[in-house]
Design a protein around this motif. Sequence first.
Motif, PDB file in Angstrom:
ATOM      1  N   THR A  76     -11.643   8.302  -2.471  1.00 26.14           N
ATOM      2  CA  THR A  76     -10.198   8.096  -2.416  1.00 26.14           C
ATOM      3  C   THR A  76      -9.613   8.738  -1.164  1.00 26.14           C
ATOM      4  OG1 THR A  76     -10.084   8.000  -4.823  1.00 26.14           O
ATOM      5  CG2 THR A  76      -8.029   8.451  -3.667  1.00 26.14           C
ATOM      6  N   ALA A  77     -10.091   9.939  -0.845  1.00 25.43           N
ATOM      7  CA  ALA A  77      -9.621  10.623   0.361  1.00 25.43           C
ATOM      8  C   ALA A  77     -10.021   9.841   1.617  1.00 25.43           C
ATOM      9  CB  ALA A  77     -10.176  12.042   0.415  1.00 25.43           C
ATOM     10  N   GLU A  78     -11.227   9.305   1.627  1.00 22.59           N
ATOM     11  CA  GLU A  78     -11.688   8.505   2.773  1.00 22.59           C
ATOM     12  C   GLU A  78     -10.850   7.236   2.916  1.00 22.59           C
ATOM     13  OE1 GLU A  78     -14.025   7.127   6.010  1.00 22.59           O
ATOM     14  OE2 GLU A  78     -13.625   9.103   5.162  1.00 22.59           O
ATOM     15  N   TYR A  79     -10.560   6.588   1.791  1.00 19.45           N
ATOM     16  CA  TYR A  79      -9.714   5.387   1.805  1.00 19.45           C
ATOM     17  C   TYR A  79      -8.318   5.724   2.345  1.00 19.45           C
ATOM     18  CZ  TYR A  79      -6.960   1.478   0.030  1.00 19.45           C
ATOM     19  OH  TYR A  79      -6.102   0.419  -0.074  1.00 19.45           O
ATOM     20  N   ALA A  80      -7.751   6.824   1.886  1.00 19.16           N
ATOM     21  CA  ALA A  80      -6.425   7.244   2.351  1.00 19.16           C
ATOM     22  C   ALA A  80      -6.448   7.554   3.841  1.00 19.16           C
ATOM     23  CB  ALA A  80      -5.953   8.462   1.560  1.00 19.16           C
ATOM     24  N   ARG A  81      -7.520   8.178   4.313  1.00 22.01           N
ATOM     25  CA  ARG A  81      -7.643   8.488   5.738  1.00 22.01           C
ATOM     26  C   ARG A  81      -7.679   7.209   6.568  1.00 22.01           C
ATOM     27  NH1 ARG A  81     -11.002   8.195   9.533  1.00 22.01           N
ATOM     28  NH2 ARG A  81     -12.736   7.524   8.240  1.00 22.01           N
ATOM     29  N   MET A  82      -8.471   6.225   6.138  1.00 26.42           N
ATOM     30  CA  MET A  82      -8.540   4.953   6.866  1.00 26.42           C
ATOM     31  C   MET A  82      -7.187   4.256   6.862  1.00 26.42           C
ATOM     32  SD  MET A  82     -12.245   3.213   6.049  1.00 26.42           S
ATOM     33  CE  MET A  82     -12.141   3.319   4.281  1.00 26.42           C
ATOM     34  N   SER A  83      -6.496   4.284   5.720  1.00 22.26           N
ATOM     35  CA  SER A  83      -5.165   3.663   5.643  1.00 22.26           C
ATOM     36  C   SER A  83      -4.197   4.321   6.602  1.00 22.26           C
ATOM     37  CB  SER A  83      -4.610   3.774   4.224  1.00 22.26           C
ATOM     38  OG  SER A  83      -5.339   2.974   3.352  1.00 22.26           O
ATOM     39  N   ARG A  84      -4.270   5.639   6.669  1.00 24.79           N
ATOM     40  CA  ARG A  84      -3.348   6.406   7.513  1.00 24.79           C
ATOM     41  C   ARG A  84      -3.685   6.238   8.993  1.00 24.79           C
ATOM     42  NH1 ARG A  84      -4.352  10.631   5.067  1.00 24.79           N
ATOM     43  NH2 ARG A  84      -5.870  11.519   6.487  1.00 24.79           N
ATOM     44  N   TYR A  90      -7.126  -2.730   6.927  1.00 20.76           N
ATOM     45  CA  TYR A  90      -8.452  -2.268   7.354  1.00 20.76           C
ATOM     46  C   TYR A  90      -9.142  -1.520   6.217  1.00 20.76           C
ATOM     47  CZ  TYR A  90     -11.978   0.487   9.841  1.00 20.76           C
ATOM     48  OH  TYR A  90     -13.152   1.076  10.243  1.00 20.76           O
ATOM     49  N   ALA A  91      -8.416  -0.590   5.584  1.00 23.30           N
ATOM     50  CA  ALA A  91      -8.988   0.201   4.493  1.00 23.30           C
ATOM     51  C   ALA A  91      -9.379  -0.688   3.318  1.00 23.30           C
ATOM     52  CB  ALA A  91      -7.994   1.267   4.054  1.00 23.30           C
ATOM     53  N   ASN A  92      -8.531  -1.657   2.994  1.00 26.83           N
ATOM     54  CA  ASN A  92      -8.834  -2.576   1.893  1.00 26.83           C
ATOM     55  C   ASN A  92     -10.080  -3.402   2.189  1.00 26.83           C
ATOM     56  OD1 ASN A  92      -6.618  -1.699   0.430  1.00 26.83           O
ATOM     57  ND2 ASN A  92      -5.287  -3.314   1.221  1.00 26.83           N
ATOM     58  N   GLU A  93     -10.202  -3.880   3.417  1.00 25.89           N
ATOM     59  CA  GLU A  93     -11.369  -4.687   3.781  1.00 25.89           C
ATOM     60  C   GLU A  93     -12.644  -3.846   3.755  1.00 25.89           C
ATOM     61  OE1 GLU A  93     -13.845  -7.830   4.807  1.00 25.89           O
ATOM     62  OE2 GLU A  93     -11.886  -7.726   3.843  1.00 25.89           O
ATOM     63  N   LYS A  94     -12.582  -2.619   4.255  1.00 25.95           N
ATOM     64  CA  LYS A  94     -13.756  -1.732   4.216  1.00 25.95           C
ATOM     65  C   LYS A  94     -14.170  -1.452   2.770  1.00 25.95           C
ATOM     66  CE  LYS A  94     -14.956  -0.922   8.414  1.00 25.95           C
ATOM     67  NZ  LYS A  94     -16.282  -1.329   8.879  1.00 25.95           N
ATOM     68  N   ARG A  98     -17.684  -2.532   0.941  1.00 24.89           N
ATOM     69  CA  ARG A  98     -18.531  -1.542   0.262  1.00 24.89           C
ATOM     70  C   ARG A  98     -18.840  -1.988  -1.165  1.00 24.89           C
ATOM     71  NH1 ARG A  98     -22.333   1.434  -0.882  1.00 24.89           N
ATOM     72  NH2 ARG A  98     -22.058   3.609  -1.431  1.00 24.89           N
ATOM     73  N   VAL A  99     -17.838  -2.537  -1.859  1.00 25.14           N
ATOM     74  CA  VAL A  99     -18.053  -3.041  -3.218  1.00 25.14           C
ATOM     75  C   VAL A  99     -19.034  -4.204  -3.188  1.00 25.14           C
ATOM     76  CG1 VAL A  99     -16.942  -4.175  -5.183  1.00 25.14           C
ATOM     77  CG2 VAL A  99     -15.853  -2.213  -4.104  1.00 25.14           C
ATOM     78  N   SER A 100     -18.908  -5.083  -2.213  1.00 26.07           N
ATOM     79  CA  SER A 100     -19.847  -6.202  -2.073  1.00 26.07           C
ATOM     80  C   SER A 100     -21.263  -5.688  -1.861  1.00 26.07           C
ATOM     81  CB  SER A 100     -19.432  -7.098  -0.906  1.00 26.07           C
ATOM     82  OG  SER A 100     -18.222  -7.749  -1.169  1.00 26.07           O
ATOM     83  N   GLN A 101     -21.396  -4.647  -1.065  1.00 27.55           N
ATOM     84  CA  GLN A 101     -22.709  -4.046  -0.812  1.00 27.55           C
ATOM     85  C   GLN A 101     -23.297  -3.475  -2.112  1.00 27.55           C
ATOM     86  OE1 GLN A 101     -22.523  -0.618   1.714  1.00 27.55           O
ATOM     87  NE2 GLN A 101     -24.726  -0.595   2.117  1.00 27.55           N
ATOM     88  N   VAL A 102     -22.476  -2.797  -2.889  1.00 23.27           N
ATOM     89  CA  VAL A 102     -22.945  -2.206  -4.146  1.00 23.27           C
ATOM     90  C   VAL A 102     -23.351  -3.293  -5.138  1.00 23.27           C
ATOM     91  CG1 VAL A 102     -22.215  -0.855  -6.166  1.00 23.27           C
ATOM     92  CG2 VAL A 102     -21.644  -0.058  -3.873  1.00 23.27           C
ATOM     93  N   TYR A 103     -22.515  -4.340  -5.277  1.00 17.91           N
ATOM     94  CA  TYR A 103     -22.806  -5.432  -6.202  1.00 17.91           C
ATOM     95  C   TYR A 103     -23.988  -6.290  -5.744  1.00 17.91           C
ATOM     96  CZ  TYR A 103     -18.943  -5.237  -9.551  1.00 17.91           C
ATOM     97  OH  TYR A 103     -18.089  -4.881 -10.557  1.00 17.91           O
TER      98      TYR A 103
END
Length: 119
Positions: A76-84, A90-94, A98-103
């Motif tokens: 969550t902190a990493e996502y917030a950092r990318m958003s900021r 950009y953060a949403n696409e990353k 990542r979810v696609s990679q996990v699935y």
Amino acid sequence: MNRKQRRAKRKQPVKTNHSMTIQLAKARDLKTLAHRVESDRQAQRCLWLAVVSMNDAFGIGKDRLKIWAQKLKENTAEYARMSREVDADYANEKLRQRVSQVYGEEVSCLYEDELRGGK
């Protein structure tokens, strides 16, 4: 009515609906706050469902859930950092990547087709 009285009457401030405007603004703010609270509560219920489902499916208990919660906090902190630092798209696409990679397969955002005009 003499001249002095007429002039005094003219100088009275124009009555406006200022108090009504303030009341409407407060109501709008309360509605926005109520939506935010309900949205946060819905997100919390989704996380609770994820916790219960992980326990049901894999027997994950409190120790492993604490590790999961710590990783959730870090991600969550990493996502917030990318958003900021870059922007929310950009953060949403990353995150989606990542979810696609996990699935192991391509995933898309909810209502993505509808927002783009449908396919």
